[in-house]
Design an enzyme around this catalytic site. Structure first.
Site, mmCIF file in Angstrom:
data_model
loop_
_atom_site.group_PDB
_atom_site.id
_atom_site.type_symbol
_atom_site.label_atom_id
_atom_site.label_comp_id
_atom_site.label_asym_id
_atom_site.label_seq_id
_atom_site.Cartn_x
_atom_site.Cartn_y
_atom_site.Cartn_z
ATOM 1 N N HIS A 86 -91.187 -29.708 49.485
ATOM 2 C CA HIS A 86 -91.361 -31.120 48.859
ATOM 3 C C HIS A 86 -92.656 -31.507 49.519
ATOM 4 O O HIS A 86 -93.150 -31.440 50.712
ATOM 5 C CB HIS A 86 -90.216 -32.137 49.473
ATOM 6 C CG HIS A 86 -90.638 -33.720 49.534
ATOM 7 N ND1 HIS A 86 -90.822 -34.026 48.280
ATOM 8 C CD2 HIS A 86 -90.457 -34.261 50.374
ATOM 9 C CE1 HIS A 86 -90.838 -35.490 48.680
ATOM 10 N NE2 HIS A 86 -90.612 -35.640 49.832
ATOM 11 N N ASN A 93 -96.989 -38.319 47.385
ATOM 12 C CA ASN A 93 -95.502 -38.193 47.677
ATOM 13 C C ASN A 93 -94.626 -38.899 46.233
ATOM 14 O O ASN A 93 -94.470 -39.916 46.334
ATOM 15 C CB ASN A 93 -94.866 -38.486 48.924
ATOM 16 C CG ASN A 93 -93.311 -38.270 49.109
ATOM 17 O OD1 ASN A 93 -92.803 -38.139 48.081
ATOM 18 N ND2 ASN A 93 -93.035 -38.575 50.331
ATOM 19 N N CYS A 97 -85.755 -36.944 47.459
ATOM 20 C CA CYS A 97 -86.615 -35.667 47.483
ATOM 21 C C CYS A 97 -85.995 -34.289 47.341
ATOM 22 O O CYS A 97 -86.885 -33.493 47.170
ATOM 23 C CB CYS A 97 -87.450 -36.012 48.695
ATOM 24 S SG CYS A 97 -88.145 -37.402 48.909
#
Length: 334
Positions: A259, A290, A124
């Protein structure tokens, strides 16, 4: 014997992000479609994560396809001719082919052949890592224009019965073109890792174990509480350091793009940083989910589409995830 002096390349003093591009999975998947295998509810997912729907790609759409779409938009918006792009970096954890790299294929598809191309696995934090690398390589004179892409098809590596992570994940790609600048527009990168927490989030098996029949297809899993605590408490320190190294304060920001791991993390992050109400916060997770390495550029792309007045302002971006790894920098928005 005295060796001849080697020549060294040098590049521009500064770089900047010239443009963004984005691609999202074709299908909006609401919480209700995922709750039965994990014995959950729409209400529980919304309260715990802030996600209402996430985007997932068709079976025939690959992460490479998503990366190509995002990169093409970024290049078109940049005004830079594709043949001038001599570096392509793809940040990904979901290239289902170990080799060739996704980046080499994308470079060819966007007309940047024979650009240098490589994939980067920093989960990420991958996009912020890629921005740091492109900035450094251009300033070193070994590249002139770079395309940096975060691209994931996480639906390929998710177990729909896994309560720890399955409902979080989406598919998408975000891309930027980075080139020379007359003024500083990409601040110092604060990055690092903590491999002592490698088991907190990652794949639950190896391809060797899958090959040998001792494990099913490897999928992502996480220790939610461990990751949450680390993200909220440790990553705020990294974000503050990125601001300090850039010589700015939270009140100087136009946007904050963390993120897109969890809406609760994002909200707590903003609170800990003491962001004023004037700072717009990327919250793309609500409808995208996500998307790991793609989440920061996708969230920034959406912010710029919805708030074009952000152009020219400062954004603090930070990625963090499996490794554990992290990366943050302040950038001028194109």
């Amino acid at each position: 014997m005295t060796a001849p002096t080697l020549r060294q390349t040098t590049g521009p003093q500064y770089t900047r992000i010239l443009s963004y591009g984005a691609a999202r999975g074709e299908n909006a998947v609401p919480n209700d479609d995922l709750i039965e295998p994990i014995n959950s509810s729409d209400e529980w997912i919304r309260q715990r994560t802030g996600i209402v729907t996430r985007v997932r790609a068709n079976a025939t759409t690959s992460a490479t396809d998503l990366a190509t779409i995002a990169a093409k938009e970024a290049v078109e918006r940049s005004g830079v001719s594709p043949e001038l792009i001599d570096l392509v970096i793809v940040a990904t954890i979901s290239n289902v082919r170990q080799t060739p790299s996704m980046s080499a294929v994308v470079a060819d598809r966007i007309g940047a052949n024979p650009a240098a191309a490589y994939d980067s696995n920093a989960a990420c934090a991958g996009f912020t890592y890629g921005v740091a690398q492109a900035d450094a390589l251009i300033r070193a004179g070994v590249a002139h224009y770079a395309v940096v892409i975060g691209a994931e098809k996480l639906s390929d590596v998710v177990d729909p019965t896994d309560r720890t992570i399955s409902f979080l994940l989406g598919d998408g790609a975000g891309a930027v073109v980075i080139g020379p600048s007359d003024t500083p527009a990409i601040g110092p990168t604060i990055w690092g890792s903590d491999g002592s927490k490698a088991d907190a989030v990652g794949m639950d098996a190896t391809l060797v174990e899958f090959r040998d029949g001792t494990s099913p297809w490897p999928t992502l899993r996480q220790e939610g509480p461990t990751v949450f605590r680390w993200a909220v408490w440790e990553m705020v320190k990294v974000a503050r350091q990125a601001l300090e190294e850039a010589g700015v304060t939270a009140s100087d920001l136009a946007a904050f793009v963390p993120h897109q791991a969890n809406m609760r993390i994002i909200d707590e992050f903003a609170k800990q940083l003491g962001l004023p109400d004037t700072v717009l916060i990327g919250r793309d997770i609500e409808t995208t989910g996500n998307t790991s390495a793609a989440s920061v550029p996708l969230a920034t792309h959406r912010l710029l589409e919805e708030h074009p007045e952000l152009s020219g302002g400062l954004a603090l971006q930070i990625g963090f995830g499996a490794g554990l790894v992290f990366g943050a920098q302040v950038v001028v928005l194109p």
